[in-house]
Design a protein around this motif. Structure first.
Motif, PDB file in Angstrom:
ATOM      1  N   THR A 176      41.227  39.861  -5.223  1.00  0.00           N
ATOM      2  CA  THR A 176      40.730  40.337  -6.505  1.00  0.00           C
ATOM      3  C   THR A 176      39.211  40.442  -6.490  1.00  0.00           C
ATOM      4  N   VAL A 177      38.725  41.554  -6.973  1.00  0.00           N
ATOM      5  CA  VAL A 177      37.292  41.760  -7.184  1.00  0.00           C
ATOM      6  C   VAL A 177      37.048  41.552  -8.666  1.00  0.00           C
ATOM      7  N   ALA A 178      36.138  40.642  -8.972  1.00  0.00           N
ATOM      8  CA  ALA A 178      35.822  40.348 -10.380  1.00  0.00           C
ATOM      9  C   ALA A 178      34.341  40.635 -10.624  1.00  0.00           C
ATOM     10  N   GLY A 179      33.560  39.605 -10.917  1.00  0.00           N
ATOM     11  CA  GLY A 179      32.176  39.813 -11.313  1.00  0.00           C
ATOM     12  C   GLY A 179      31.126  39.476 -10.281  1.00  0.00           C
ATOM     13  N   LYS A 186      43.879  57.467   4.330  1.00  0.00           N
ATOM     14  CA  LYS A 186      42.526  57.053   3.980  1.00  0.00           C
ATOM     15  C   LYS A 186      42.533  56.103   2.798  1.00  0.00           C
ATOM     16  N   GLY A 187      41.551  55.198   2.806  1.00  0.00           N
ATOM     17  CA  GLY A 187      41.380  54.281   1.695  1.00  0.00           C
ATOM     18  C   GLY A 187      40.487  54.887   0.628  1.00  0.00           C
ATOM     19  N   ILE A 188      40.182  54.101  -0.384  1.00  0.00           N
ATOM     20  CA  ILE A 188      39.272  54.599  -1.416  1.00  0.00           C
ATOM     21  C   ILE A 188      37.836  54.576  -0.912  1.00  0.00           C
ATOM     22  N   GLN A 189      37.565  53.741   0.090  1.00  0.00           N
ATOM     23  CA  GLN A 189      36.312  53.789   0.839  1.00  0.00           C
ATOM     24  C   GLN A 189      36.653  53.517   2.294  1.00  0.00           C
ATOM     25  N   GLU A 234      27.325  50.133 -15.656  1.00  0.00           N
ATOM     26  CA  GLU A 234      27.772  49.016 -14.826  1.00  0.00           C
ATOM     27  C   GLU A 234      27.864  49.426 -13.360  1.00  0.00           C
ATOM     28  N   GLU A 235      27.221  48.647 -12.506  1.00  0.00           N
ATOM     29  CA  GLU A 235      27.353  48.877 -11.077  1.00  0.00           C
ATOM     30  C   GLU A 235      28.511  48.046 -10.562  1.00  0.00           C
ATOM     31  N   GLY A 236      29.128  48.534  -9.530  1.00  0.00           N
ATOM     32  CA  GLY A 236      30.250  47.813  -8.952  1.00  0.00           C
ATOM     33  C   GLY A 236      29.792  46.659  -8.074  1.00  0.00           C
ATOM     34  N   ILE A 237      30.756  46.002  -7.506  1.00  0.00           N
ATOM     35  CA  ILE A 237      30.558  44.830  -6.663  1.00  0.00           C
ATOM     36  C   ILE A 237      30.375  45.278  -5.212  1.00  0.00           C
ATOM     37  N   THR A 238      29.668  44.476  -4.438  1.00  0.00           N
ATOM     38  CA  THR A 238      29.494  44.710  -3.013  1.00  0.00           C
ATOM     39  C   THR A 238      30.414  43.765  -2.245  1.00  0.00           C
ATOM     40  N   PHE A 247      31.079  47.510   1.739  1.00  0.00           N
ATOM     41  CA  PHE A 247      31.605  48.450   0.758  1.00  0.00           C
ATOM     42  C   PHE A 247      30.819  48.225  -0.528  1.00  0.00           C
ATOM     43  N   THR A 248      30.270  49.290  -1.113  1.00  0.00           N
ATOM     44  CA  THR A 248      29.422  49.147  -2.295  1.00  0.00           C
ATOM     45  C   THR A 248      30.060  49.788  -3.518  1.00  0.00           C
ATOM     46  N   ASN A 249      29.585  49.349  -4.672  1.00  0.00           N
ATOM     47  CA  ASN A 249      30.022  49.884  -5.972  1.00  0.00           C
ATOM     48  C   ASN A 249      31.533  49.839  -6.145  1.00  0.00           C
ATOM     49  N   VAL A 250      32.137  48.716  -5.765  1.00  0.00           N
ATOM     50  CA  VAL A 250      33.578  48.523  -5.925  1.00  0.00           C
ATOM     51  C   VAL A 250      33.822  47.988  -7.335  1.00  0.00           C
ATOM     52  N   LEU A 251      34.639  48.673  -8.077  1.00  0.00           N
ATOM     53  CA  LEU A 251      34.931  48.263  -9.445  1.00  0.00           C
ATOM     54  C   LEU A 251      35.891  47.077  -9.456  1.00  0.00           C
ATOM     55  N   PRO A 252      35.846  46.257 -10.493  1.00  0.00           N
ATOM     56  CA  PRO A 252      36.783  45.137 -10.577  1.00  0.00           C
ATOM     57  C   PRO A 252      38.226  45.621 -10.452  1.00  0.00           C
ATOM     58  N   GLY A 253      39.047  44.832  -9.785  1.00  0.00           N
ATOM     59  CA  GLY A 253      40.446  45.185  -9.583  1.00  0.00           C
ATOM     60  C   GLY A 253      41.008  44.476  -8.375  1.00  0.00           C
ATOM     61  N   GLU A 254      42.151  44.953  -7.918  1.00  0.00           N
ATOM     62  CA  GLU A 254      42.845  44.352  -6.783  1.00  0.00           C
ATOM     63  C   GLU A 254      42.796  45.308  -5.596  1.00  0.00           C
ATOM     64  N   TYR A 255      42.431  44.771  -4.427  1.00  0.00           N
ATOM     65  CA  TYR A 255      42.232  45.592  -3.236  1.00  0.00           C
ATOM     66  C   TYR A 255      42.740  44.864  -2.002  1.00  0.00           C
TER      67      TYR A 255
END
Length: 138
Positions: free
Chosen positions: A126-129, A54-57, A21-25, A72-80
């Motif tokens: 929220t990052v989803a799909g 620092k952030g996660i990216q 699975e690739e993350g979200i952009t 920001f690339t390949n961000v996994l679903p979650g809250e940011y």
């Protein structure tokens, strides 16, 4: 027999490569930067990293005609949440006046303008799909 084994190995390799699975952009645009001096710094944060360094990216961009776009690339679903800073003097940090007020423009996701530093609960999203396009205002 060799062809059969090779074909099966190739099929399984292809199957597993598609299963990864690739993350979200997330594409963030700021179009009201006050000058083209310096750079805009941006950080993607979780609740654990927000306002703690620092952030996660982390990313930066030069400014053209008062506008920047950072992805920001390949961000996994979650809250940011995203924090942004116009680092006018290019010293990689926010500068403050003697009274504690920031000298440089800043903003956060959801564009909540409150007195005091940004709060994670105000800036979170929220990052989803699906890929996201956000606009941050200074």
């Amino acid at each position: 027999m060799k062809n059969l084994v090779l074909t099966l190995a190739l099929a399984f390799t292809a199957l597993f490569s598609f299963a990864q699975e690739e993350g979200i952009t997330i594409t963030v645009t700021i179009d009201n930067v006050t000058s083209n001096e310096g750079k805009v710094l941006m950080s993607l944060h979780t609740s654990e990293t927000f306002m703690k360094g620092k952030g996660i990216q982390d990313a930066e961009s030069t400014i053209e005609d008062g506008k920047v776009t950072i992805t920001f690339t390949n961000v996994l679903p979650g809250e940011y949440a995203i924090l942004a800073l116009h680092d006018k003097n290019d010293n990689q940090r926010m500068d403050f006046q003697e009274n504690g007020m920031p000298k440089e423009s800043f903003g956060s996701s959801n564009n909540v303008m409150a007195m005091g530093p940004p709060q994670y609960d105000d800036a979170k999203f929220t990052v989803a799909g699906e890929d996201l396009a956000l606009n941050i205002r200074f």
